[in-house]
Scaffold this active site. Sequence first.
Site, short mmCIF file in Angstrom:
data_model
loop_
_atom_site.label_atom_id
_atom_site.label_comp_id
_atom_site.label_asym_id
_atom_site.label_seq_id
_atom_site.Cartn_x
_atom_site.Cartn_y
_atom_site.Cartn_z
N GLU A 28 -6.12 -7.62 -0.17
CA GLU A 28 -6.41 -7.42 1.25
C GLU A 28 -7.73 -6.69 1.41
OE1 GLU A 28 -3.05 -5.80 3.74
OE2 GLU A 28 -4.68 -4.59 4.58
N GLU A 35 0.83 -1.21 0.00
CA GLU A 35 0.00 0.00 0.00
C GLU A 35 0.86 1.26 0.00
OE1 GLU A 35 -2.75 -0.03 3.28
OE2 GLU A 35 -3.93 -1.66 2.43
C1 IDC Z 1 -2.63 -3.27 10.70
C2 IDC Z 1 -2.80 -4.34 11.77
C3 IDC Z 1 -2.46 -3.74 13.12
C4 IDC Z 1 -1.07 -3.14 13.06
C5 IDC Z 1 -0.95 -2.14 11.91
C6 IDC Z 1 0.46 -1.62 11.73
O1 IDC Z 1 -4.11 -4.85 11.74
O2 IDC Z 1 -2.51 -4.75 14.13
O3 IDC Z 1 -0.81 -2.46 14.29
O4 IDC Z 1 -1.32 -2.77 10.69
O5 IDC Z 1 1.33 -2.67 11.53
C7 IDC Z 1 -3.87 -2.06 5.93
C8 IDC Z 1 -2.52 -2.64 5.99
C9 IDC Z 1 -2.38 -3.60 7.15
C10 IDC Z 1 -3.08 -3.04 8.38
C11 IDC Z 1 -4.57 -3.03 8.06
C12 IDC Z 1 -5.47 -2.58 9.23
O6 IDC Z 1 -2.14 -3.26 4.78
O7 IDC Z 1 -1.02 -3.79 7.41
O8 IDC Z 1 -2.84 -3.90 9.45
N1 IDC Z 1 -4.80 -2.17 6.91
O9 IDC Z 1 -5.15 -1.27 9.61
N2 IDC Z 1 -4.38 -1.30 4.97
C13 IDC Z 1 -5.60 -0.89 5.32
C14 IDC Z 1 -5.88 -1.44 6.56
#
Ligand code: IDC
Length: 320
Positions: free
Chosen positions: A244, A157
């Site tokens: 995702e 992303e």
């Molecule tokens: C989130 C995890 C969370 C963590 C955060 C940072 O759920 O536990 O603290 O990342 O590492 C994404 C990302 C994905 C995110 C997820 C939810 O690709 O890594 O995971 N998210 O926020 N894009 C949109 C949402």
Amino acid sequence: MTTCVTIRNNTATPFGLHGKLHVQGTQLLDEHNNPCQLRGLSTHNLSNYPEFVNEAAITQMVDEWKINVFRLAMYSGDADGFQGYATGDDAHREFLEALIQKAAEITAKLGIYLIIDWHCLLDPDPNTYSDMAVHFFQKMCPVLKDYDHIIYEICNEPNGDTTWKDICRYADTVIPAIKAIDKDKVIVVGTPIWSQRVDEAAAAPLSYDNLIYTLHFYADTHKNELRSIMEKAIQDGLPIFVTEFGICAADGAGAINLEETNLWLRTLNRHGISYIMWNLSNKDETSAIIVSTCNKTSGFTEEDLTPTGKEFVKLMVNTL
Ligand code: IDC
């Protein structure tokens, strides 16, 4: 590392049925040129939750939950107090490489597809660590090139100020490095604003073969407006893969929104777009599928699943 490739290739498995995938027009096609829709689950950060990448867990997901794709989210940068591939030391890199090879072997044996995701996130512009991305793919492609069930995702992303042009510059560095070793695997390319602006990719797509572009959504945050952007990009000829999604809010927490999830999945199914849910972990957050009090890493029962986990199983098991 040595490579020993035996992919379970009987028609009882998704790989046996579809074989090596390729991209044509807006479609992900199988080796018989039939459309192939992949549906499955993503790990959380591999550095943080490596224990869930094990044969028993993945076997249950395949046999009972009917996933046909598994995604390894390998963070490029540090996150949540854990080193990323690019920011960690050599020992950490070797640990991640060995874990990826293990997952490649398990998924080959089970006959499902595997996505290896260079998970840029808190490093908003993938160019920040493009040298390390090239290093990673140059190291892993020789090991993985004979595994026809693998797909590479080169930037999860891009976000912040990163433009589509910046992403193209990164892609023009990393894709030739991959293709020099591993010529025709499907490669997934991220899009601006946390992989939402597929319209920008549709306006100026890259010119390599077998590319597909990323759209991510979280159902309680991204709704009709993003679905319209997606449908317009498809009309404009862009192949899209939802590597995702979440059924909750974009921070991975908050409420589950089933109504919007259903609208999204109906749209994706109508277009035959593949989708992968976030995330396989027992972190105390809505998007995790395992309850935080569960210490198991396989053999999950109904009580071990969060509300998201239960919904995940339902939507995987239901035939399209
Ligand atoms: C989130 C995890 C969370 C963590 C955060 C940072 O759920 O536990 O603290 O990342 O590492 C994404 C990302 C994905 C995110 C997820 C939810 O690709 O890594 O995971 N998210 O926020 N894009 C949109 C949402």
